[in-house]
Write a protein that holds these residues in place. Structure first.
Motif, short mmCIF file in Angstrom:
data_model
loop_
_atom_site.label_atom_id
_atom_site.label_comp_id
_atom_site.label_asym_id
_atom_site.label_seq_id
_atom_site.Cartn_x
_atom_site.Cartn_y
_atom_site.Cartn_z
N MET A 116 0.42 -1.08 0.31
CA MET A 116 0.18 -0.13 0.50
C MET A 116 1.11 1.49 0.53
SD MET A 116 -3.21 -1.82 -0.13
CE MET A 116 -3.57 0.17 -0.36
N GLU A 117 1.90 1.37 0.67
CA GLU A 117 2.70 2.81 0.59
C GLU A 117 3.35 2.72 -0.38
OE1 GLU A 117 6.47 4.02 3.07
OE2 GLU A 117 6.11 1.91 3.59
N VAL A 118 3.99 1.46 -1.31
CA VAL A 118 4.56 1.71 -2.68
C VAL A 118 2.98 2.04 -3.64
CG1 VAL A 118 5.35 1.04 -4.68
CG2 VAL A 118 5.92 0.24 -2.20
N ALA A 119 2.18 1.54 -3.29
CA ALA A 119 0.68 1.54 -4.62
C ALA A 119 0.32 3.60 -3.72
CB ALA A 119 -0.10 0.35 -4.60
N LEU A 120 0.13 3.71 -3.35
CA LEU A 120 -0.11 5.33 -3.00
C LEU A 120 0.91 6.47 -2.81
CD1 LEU A 120 -2.82 4.16 0.27
CD2 LEU A 120 -3.11 4.23 -2.49
N THR A 121 2.09 6.16 -3.60
CA THR A 121 3.26 7.28 -3.31
C THR A 121 2.70 8.60 -4.20
OG1 THR A 121 4.64 5.99 -2.76
CG2 THR A 121 4.93 7.37 -3.57
N ASP A 122 2.04 7.45 -5.58
CA ASP A 122 2.15 8.60 -6.72
C ASP A 122 0.50 9.54 -6.87
OD1 ASP A 122 4.46 8.18 -7.78
OD2 ASP A 122 4.17 6.99 -9.00
N ARG B 222 0.17 -7.85 -9.27
CA ARG B 222 -0.98 -7.62 -9.65
C ARG B 222 -2.30 -6.78 -8.60
NH1 ARG B 222 -0.08 -6.95 -15.46
NH2 ARG B 222 0.66 -8.44 -16.18
N ILE B 223 -2.46 -7.52 -7.58
CA ILE B 223 -2.82 -6.34 -6.56
C ILE B 223 -2.42 -5.46 -6.80
CG2 ILE B 223 -3.14 -6.86 -4.01
CD1 ILE B 223 -2.63 -9.36 -3.83
N LYS B 224 -1.46 -4.67 -6.74
CA LYS B 224 -0.46 -3.58 -6.91
C LYS B 224 -1.25 -2.66 -8.00
CE LYS B 224 3.07 -0.33 -7.10
NZ LYS B 224 2.94 -0.15 -8.25
N GLN B 225 -1.73 -3.34 -8.91
CA GLN B 225 -2.06 -2.92 -10.71
C GLN B 225 -3.42 -2.29 -10.21
OE1 GLN B 225 -1.80 -4.99 -13.68
NE2 GLN B 225 -2.84 -3.92 -15.08
N ILE B 226 -4.22 -3.01 -9.29
CA ILE B 226 -5.83 -3.01 -9.43
C ILE B 226 -6.18 -1.57 -8.60
CG2 ILE B 226 -7.85 -4.05 -7.73
CD1 ILE B 226 -6.92 -6.68 -8.53
N ILE B 227 -5.80 -1.82 -7.32
CA ILE B 227 -5.16 -0.90 -6.16
C ILE B 227 -5.03 0.76 -7.58
CG2 ILE B 227 -4.67 0.72 -4.57
CD1 ILE B 227 -4.02 -2.15 -3.54
N ASP B 228 -3.83 0.74 -7.90
CA ASP B 228 -3.82 1.82 -8.74
C ASP B 228 -4.88 2.69 -9.56
OD1 ASP B 228 -1.31 2.37 -7.99
OD2 ASP B 228 -0.17 0.62 -9.50
#
Length: 635
Positions: free
Chosen positions: A355-361, A390-396
């Motif tokens: 979540m930390e990586v996904a939400l930075t941008d 792929r979970i990060k891609q979904i959240i992004d």
């Protein structure tokens, strides 16, 4: 002579006959059971009557015994059996009359028996009265006379006559009961035999008129499949099976005529699919290569600029390059999904790190638009098994979509834990433009947005939500949407995952310790001049001057003549490609880490490179933060 039968009519006839036999069988059974029950009731009734007649005589004997005991002792306690016997005999006699009310002969005998019992009871009462008056001898004289004895013999005789009549009835009823059972058995046995005959006849019809012809058709179908040169005609079957034979003959002719056309169409389709796949792969490489030059150069320039305005303009340029790279990734994902080549991994990962990586941008984007972005992590567990990329891609996709269509208000991301079934629940709620029901129905279609004005106003390819839905489906998850026009939308995604305590795979690194390559010898093998410049400058910033090679062969030659500590190598190069160069280098010095720099970043591509000997894979366009993060493992 036509030996065919109409299968439908024949089977219907046998079915009706079977139903008729079953009805007859059931009727015989029910009537027989009813008759048997009736006979059984009468047998039970007879036994009850015989038992009552025995009780009548016993009660008279008890009354007489009590009378004599009293006369001999004048003890009134002996009057109790007398009085009890007297009361019981009256009730028992009444019960006998009731139970035999349908038998005139029994009624006549019971009337006569009742008169005798009445006389006996009168005689007993007279002697008791004499004894109570003090005339015991007179009472004993009556007892010694033949009057009482004669009455008892008459009572015994009447009861014996009554019992004999009842036993004769019992014998008759038992015979009828057994006869009813026999008839019931014969009826059921006959119906069973008849039903067996029907089933046997039906089985014979099935075997010779259906099963055997169908076997022949099957054999002919197998021959047709192998040789394409047989007919489907059969003899002696049912009309339906013969019609099937004619239909198959017609189908075989049609298939034979169409087969060559289908083969040509298949070859043409496979050729087009291969051309498409090759085109997309080449386009991906050709687009990513200049993107890498632009993106890398912008990141290097960012370190050189000193004015805030210049840095702001450069940040926008970098953001645009990232957006363009995201579009290229979406197009490639769609291609892989269509070909069924996109796979889902199952590795341990940290949800909080993801979540930390996904939400930075996305948090920066939300802040730039002036809207609030809120994130709630309600999961008790942090370690899970799944595909973090792929979970990060979904959240992004979900969060970026929500921010893009929200001009004021807030976007809320909530990640919670589900126990039944086990997994995580992702909810993204926004206060944006919302959607109508018709727009919601088109949302997950490829290249679709709510309407054309959306594309003009907000941009986008219309691929993100389609990819998201397919990724969720591939993970056996579920995605749903609640939305109302001008009030916002809420996406809910459930992904079945299992918790784990295994070693975690890093999703990304937000805080990388400063690294240095001082006193390290680095070889860069890259055929593109701009990419070589970008990578060389990035390496110089780490404290060392790299050695450059323009193709795989030059790289191998340089590697053999020098003791390098690290190799950064492109994959697609002239003379000798990166894979072959890597194999040669590893055969010379297997301990030297070799990192692949490539625009081919699909999962299967990365797996191939690792299998060929590369120690890590870095995708193009090059993100310097990710580049340094990978280098930190080998510095």
């Amino acid at each position: 002579m036509d030996s065919r039968i109409n299968l439908s009519r024949t089977l219907n006839s046998y079915l009706l006959l079977s139903i008729g036999v079953l009805i007859i069988n059931l009727s015989v059974f029910l009537f027989g059971r009813q008759a048997s029950n009736e006979r059984e009731v009468w047998v039970t009734h007879t036994h009850e009557v015989l038992d009552l007649s025995h009780q009548v005589f016993t009660s008279i004997q008890n009354a007489e015994t009590g009378q004599r005991g009293y006369l001999l002792t004048l003890d009134k306690r002996y009057l109790a059996p007398y009085l009890l016997g007297k009361a019981n005999v009256t009730k028992q006699l009444t019960a006998l009359k009731t139970k035999t009310s349908d038998n005139q002969q029994h009624q006549q005998l019971l009337e006569e028996l009742g008169e005798l019992i009445s006389k006996k009871l009168t005689e007993l009462q007279q002697t008791i009265d004499l004894a109570e008056q003090g005339e015991v001898n007179s009472a004993l004289a009556v007892v010694k006379s033949d009057i009482g004895q004669a009455l008892m013999e008459d009572i015994r005789g009447k009861l014996a006559q009554f019992k004999a009549t009842e036993r004769a009835l019992l014998s008759i009823r038992k015979d009828k009961h057994e006869e009813a059972k026999r008839y019931q058995f014969y009826g059921v046995a006959f119906a069973a035999l008849l039903l067996t005959a029907i089933v046997f006849t039906t089985a014979v019809i099935f075997k010779f008129r259906i099963i055997n012809p169908i076997k022949k058709l099957t054999q002919k179908a197998v021959i047709y499949t192998e040789k394409k040169n047989t007919g489907f005609h059969i003899d002696k079957s049912s009309e339906e099976v013969e019609q099937l034979s004619l239909t198959l003959n017609e189908m075989s002719r049609s298939i034979t005529d169409s087969l060559s056309a289908l083969e040509q169409a298949k070859e043409q389709s496979e050729k087009h699919a291969k051309v498409k796949s090759t085109f997309l792969a080449n386009m991906s490489h050709e687009i990513r290569t200049p993107l890498n030059g632009v993106f890398g150069t912008l990141q290097l320039l960012n370190k050189e600029l000193s004015t805030e305005k210049g840095k702001s303009l450069l940040d926008r340029a970098i953001y645009s390059v990232r957006s363009l790279n995201s579009i290229v990734n979406d197009i490639l994902d769609i291609s892989k999904l269509e070909e069924g080549k996109l796979t889902i991994e199952t590795v341990p990962f940290s949800l909080s790190e993801l979540m930390e990586v996904a939400l930075t941008d996305v948090s920066i984007t939300a802040h730039a638009k002036g809207i609030a972005f809120l994130f709630y992590n309600e999961c008790e567990h942090d370690e899970w098994l799944g595909d973090p990329v792929r979970i990060k891609q979904i959240i992004d996709n979900l969060v970026s979509n929500a921010i893009k269509f929200t001009d004021e208000g807030e976007v809320v991301l909530t990640v919670s834990e589900s126990n039944a079934p086990e997994g995580i629940l992702i909810k993204v709620k926004d206060s944006g433009i919302g959607m109508t029901p018709a727009e919601q129905n088109r949302l997950f279609d490829r290249f679709e947005q709510a309407d054309t004005s959306i594309t003009r106003r907000f941009g986008g390819t219309g691929l993100g939500m389609s990819i998201t839905q397919q990724l969720v489906s591939m993970m056996d998850g579920d995605i749903s949407l609640e939305s109302e026009r001008n009030k916002g939308s809420e996406f809910s995604v459930f992904i079945p995952l299992k918790t784990t305590e295994l070693a975690l795979e890093s999703v990304g690194q937000s805080d990388i310790e400063p690294i240095t390559l001082k006193e390290k010898k680095v070889l860069i093998v890259e055929d593109n001049e701009i990419n070589m410049l970008v990578i060389s400058e990035a390496i110089r910033d780490l404290g060392t001057e790299p050695t450059a090679a323009e193709n795989g062969q030059e790289g191998v030659d340089a590697f053999k003549n020098n003791d390098f500590d690290l190799v950064l190598m492109d994959i697609q190069m002239p003379v000798l490609d990166g894979i072959e160069a890597c194999k040669i280098m590893k055969s010379v010095s297997p301990h030297v880490p070799i990192l692949a720099l490539t625009a081919n970043v699909m999962t299967e591509d990365k797996s191939t490179y690792i299998a060929c000997g590369f120690d890590a894979v870095i995708g193009k366009p090059l993100d310097l933060s990710e580049f340094y993060a990978v280098l930190s493992d080998f510095a």
